[in-house]
Design an enzyme around this catalytic site. Sequence first.
Site, short mmCIF file in Angstrom:
data_model
loop_
_atom_site.label_atom_id
_atom_site.label_comp_id
_atom_site.label_asym_id
_atom_site.label_seq_id
_atom_site.Cartn_x
_atom_site.Cartn_y
_atom_site.Cartn_z
N HIS A 119 25.22 -8.19 77.41
CA HIS A 119 25.20 -6.78 77.79
C HIS A 119 26.56 -6.30 78.26
O HIS A 119 27.36 -7.06 78.81
CB HIS A 119 24.10 -6.47 78.81
CG HIS A 119 24.25 -7.17 80.13
ND1 HIS A 119 24.94 -6.61 81.18
CD2 HIS A 119 23.79 -8.36 80.57
CE1 HIS A 119 24.89 -7.44 82.21
NE2 HIS A 119 24.20 -8.51 81.87
N ASP A 121 27.03 -3.44 80.20
CA ASP A 121 27.05 -2.75 81.48
C ASP A 121 27.26 -3.75 82.61
O ASP A 121 27.03 -4.95 82.44
CB ASP A 121 25.75 -1.97 81.70
CG ASP A 121 24.52 -2.86 81.66
OD1 ASP A 121 24.44 -3.71 80.76
OD2 ASP A 121 23.65 -2.75 82.55
N ASP A 152 29.24 -11.77 84.28
CA ASP A 152 27.98 -11.08 83.98
C ASP A 152 28.27 -9.69 83.45
O ASP A 152 28.42 -8.77 84.22
CB ASP A 152 27.15 -11.03 85.26
CG ASP A 152 25.78 -10.41 85.04
OD1 ASP A 152 25.38 -10.25 83.88
OD2 ASP A 152 25.14 -10.08 86.05
N GLU A 186 21.30 -3.35 80.74
CA GLU A 186 20.52 -4.51 81.18
C GLU A 186 20.27 -4.47 82.67
O GLU A 186 19.20 -4.79 83.15
CB GLU A 186 21.25 -5.81 80.80
CG GLU A 186 20.41 -7.08 80.99
CD GLU A 186 20.46 -7.65 82.40
OE1 GLU A 186 19.60 -8.48 82.73
OE2 GLU A 186 21.35 -7.30 83.18
N GLU A 187 21.30 -4.06 83.42
CA GLU A 187 21.20 -4.09 84.88
C GLU A 187 20.22 -3.05 85.41
O GLU A 187 19.86 -3.08 86.58
CB GLU A 187 22.59 -3.88 85.51
CG GLU A 187 23.63 -4.93 85.10
CD GLU A 187 23.36 -6.33 85.68
OE1 GLU A 187 22.35 -6.50 86.39
OE2 GLU A 187 24.16 -7.24 85.40
N ASP A 213 20.26 -15.45 74.95
CA ASP A 213 20.78 -14.40 75.82
C ASP A 213 21.48 -15.05 77.00
O ASP A 213 21.46 -16.27 77.14
CB ASP A 213 19.62 -13.51 76.29
CG ASP A 213 20.09 -12.20 76.93
OD1 ASP A 213 21.29 -11.89 76.88
OD2 ASP A 213 19.23 -11.49 77.50
N HIS A 455 27.52 -10.32 90.67
CA HIS A 455 26.95 -9.24 91.48
C HIS A 455 27.58 -9.22 92.88
O HIS A 455 27.16 -8.45 93.74
CB HIS A 455 25.42 -9.35 91.62
CG HIS A 455 24.69 -9.06 90.33
ND1 HIS A 455 23.50 -8.38 90.28
CD2 HIS A 455 25.00 -9.33 89.05
CE1 HIS A 455 23.09 -8.27 89.03
NE2 HIS A 455 23.99 -8.85 88.26
ZN ZN Z 1 23.60 -10.02 83.27
#
Ligand code: ZN
Length: 482
Positions: A119, A121, A152, A186-187, A213, A455
């Site tokens: 992803h 985003d 990520d 995705e987030e 994934d 994150h």
């Molecule tokens: Zn992710």
Amino acid sequence: MKRAPLALLVLLLLLVGVLVVRTLRFGSRQVPAEPAEPFSVDATGAADRLAGALRHHTVAASDGTPAEDAAFRALHAQLVAGFPLVHAQLGHEVVGEHSHLYTWKGTEPDLHPVLLMGHLDVVPAEAEATWSHPPYGGVVADGYIHGRGALDDKGSVLAILEAVEGLLAQGYRPRRTVLLAFGADEEVRGRDGAVLVAELLRKRGVRLESVLDEGGPIGVGLVPGVDAPVALVGVAEKGYGRVELVVRGAGGHASMPPRQTGAGILARALVKLEEHPFEPELRGGTRALFEHVGPEMGFGMRLLFANTWLFSPLLVRRMATVPSTDASIRTTLAATMLEGSPKPNVLPAQARAVLNVRPLPGDSLEDVRTHVREVVDDARVEVTAEGDEASPVSPTDTEAWKQLQRSIRQVFPDVLVAPFLTVAATDARHFHPLSDSVYRFMPVRMTREDLTRMHGRDERLSVTAHAAAIRFYAQYLRNITR
Ligand SMILES: [Zn+2]
């Protein structure tokens, strides 16, 4: 009189015999793998391309934040420029606003395609000033690519594109069609990305051989009792939902309250739920994890894991003492939002609690609702549950699993491979209806400290780790498409 102790002794010996035999038979599940095929990676160029991708502020639109349309468009323009062969030779579709689906046609159209995902985003970077390098600066320094999304999940997206670009440059032609899907939300649950891609493929009647994934890393020191790094491949993920408890009352003035107010009834319900959690159980991917790492441990631990028929209550009790392991053996409920009266002297006409629920594979949201109603056992408390169900559990005895395990061992020969349950939600869950083999893996070594950077603050990926990830995707693509 002498017979009873003797019989007991015989039984005991028999039990010990069974335990030991089972332990000795509890052999390794790791597959031998030949060295990876040569694949040259331009590590510096790849690091620069990833750093460039990190400079685009692609925070997914969600409640309260506007869509970063220009950033998503600029990122895609950069990918088009950075991966010319991919964009010249693969089919390309924009799905939703900013998600992308690429098709690399195989020479044998009858074979089911494989899907690689990632992803574009990112989650917002908090406290930007405290980062060692600006989170959207895309700085390469000290051997690392720094910035939000390095792990990520722009790292994976770029590594996949590097691998495909490299294979195209070599003139490689896959027998099986390869699909690449990169979501833009995705987030924030994938409604405008992965959901639409899955829907599009379903309408086209596509059945996928396998899906790969983002997911578990190559854990360094993450599995207690195992010295070697363990590639944690998510074979299932927990569900995600909300349970709402509502108590309706007459309201009125707080000077003459009833014995029980709506808030009090609600509070009792919450206490009961905390005192009666869901039953813990080794399933949904967690049992499979032990079956794969158990044989690699010392004799004592091997004895435990080889005989879960006897010892699983012991294991479960131990795991239940730590929140992170507890979450992998049961459905969890956590009260997150509470609402009562808006005024200090007014009784609540409605008291409401929202609980975040993460169902273990095997527990449906309807099961959750039933459990909550039975535990609360109070007709005055209305209970609703909604959200995404837990995923099914992908098998570890298929060709798709074998090729994934083999690819990991080829590129990272010191690494053990084990399935596990992903506690967080990923885009992959939307693809279970299209494939039996849905796996979640990030080909990057990570310690516990590295995990906090995802994150969190100071997200980064080393230049060599990025190069290794590219080699992994190239080898995996070869293994699954010929
Ligand atoms: Zn992710």
